[in-house]
Design a protein around this motif. Sequence first.
Motif, PDB file in Angstrom:
ATOM      1  N   VAL A 108       3.341 -74.724   0.809  1.00  0.00           N
ATOM      2  CA  VAL A 108       3.622 -75.469   1.972  1.00  0.00           C
ATOM      3  C   VAL A 108       3.972 -77.009   1.743  1.00  0.00           C
ATOM      4  CG1 VAL A 108       1.433 -76.043   2.949  1.00  0.00           C
ATOM      5  CG2 VAL A 108       3.033 -75.828   4.447  1.00  0.00           C
ATOM      6  N   GLY A 121       0.831 -72.730   6.402  1.00  0.00           N
ATOM      7  CA  GLY A 121       0.715 -71.982   5.466  1.00  0.00           C
ATOM      8  C   GLY A 121       1.357 -70.598   5.433  1.00  0.00           C
ATOM      9  N   ARG A 122       1.295 -69.700   4.399  1.00  0.00           N
ATOM     10  CA  ARG A 122       1.582 -68.488   4.678  1.00  0.00           C
ATOM     11  C   ARG A 122       0.781 -67.358   5.506  1.00  0.00           C
ATOM     12  NH1 ARG A 122       2.726 -66.759  -1.617  1.00  0.00           N
ATOM     13  NH2 ARG A 122       1.201 -68.295  -1.862  1.00  0.00           N
ATOM     14  N   THR A 164      -2.523 -75.751   8.353  1.00  0.00           N
ATOM     15  CA  THR A 164      -1.630 -76.584   9.185  1.00  0.00           C
ATOM     16  C   THR A 164      -1.374 -78.140   8.752  1.00  0.00           C
ATOM     17  OG1 THR A 164      -3.161 -76.994  11.023  1.00  0.00           O
ATOM     18  CG2 THR A 164      -1.512 -74.875  10.964  1.00  0.00           C
ATOM     19  N   TYR A 181       6.367 -66.556   2.932  1.00  0.00           N
ATOM     20  CA  TYR A 181       6.852 -67.802   3.186  1.00  0.00           C
ATOM     21  C   TYR A 181       5.935 -68.805   3.991  1.00  0.00           C
ATOM     22  CZ  TYR A 181      11.233 -65.802   1.927  1.00  0.00           C
ATOM     23  OH  TYR A 181      12.542 -65.214   1.341  1.00  0.00           O
ATOM     24  N   ALA A 182       5.752 -69.908   3.501  1.00  0.00           N
ATOM     25  CA  ALA A 182       5.293 -71.264   4.312  1.00  0.00           C
ATOM     26  C   ALA A 182       6.388 -71.741   5.030  1.00  0.00           C
ATOM     27  CB  ALA A 182       4.970 -72.428   3.353  1.00  0.00           C
TER      28      ALA A 182
END
Length: 123
Positions: A103, A52-53, A58, A32-33
């Motif tokens: 994201v 992000g994952r 960021t 998951y983001a």
Amino acid sequence: QVQLVESGGGLVQAGGSLRLSCAASERSISNYAMGWFRQAPGKEREFVAAVGRSGGSTYYADAVKGRFTISRDNAKNTVHLQMNSLKPEDTAVYYCAASYGVVSKGGYAYDSWGQGTQVTVSS
């Protein structure tokens, strides 16, 4: 869906710092983001930060850039938001959210949301 619980909110004076945490359960957040959003009284929910994952990317809202830092620890299934140089306008309920996809700065992309934690910054 992933279950999310925020913690770390509270009352702080302007210029102070807080560190919010988001603990996930039911599923690993590694796919998951993750994002943080906030909603002040009488205002729309707004994007704060996202990661992000893998944690390598960021994103920040202009209003918090340079003051807030988002990070994640996939091994501990947690996400953090370090907030420095807090201002009264940062007062809001802060929500952690998970996106099973790319994201995004848009709340519509997020599938799971926590209950929120109150942050109050006094002047």
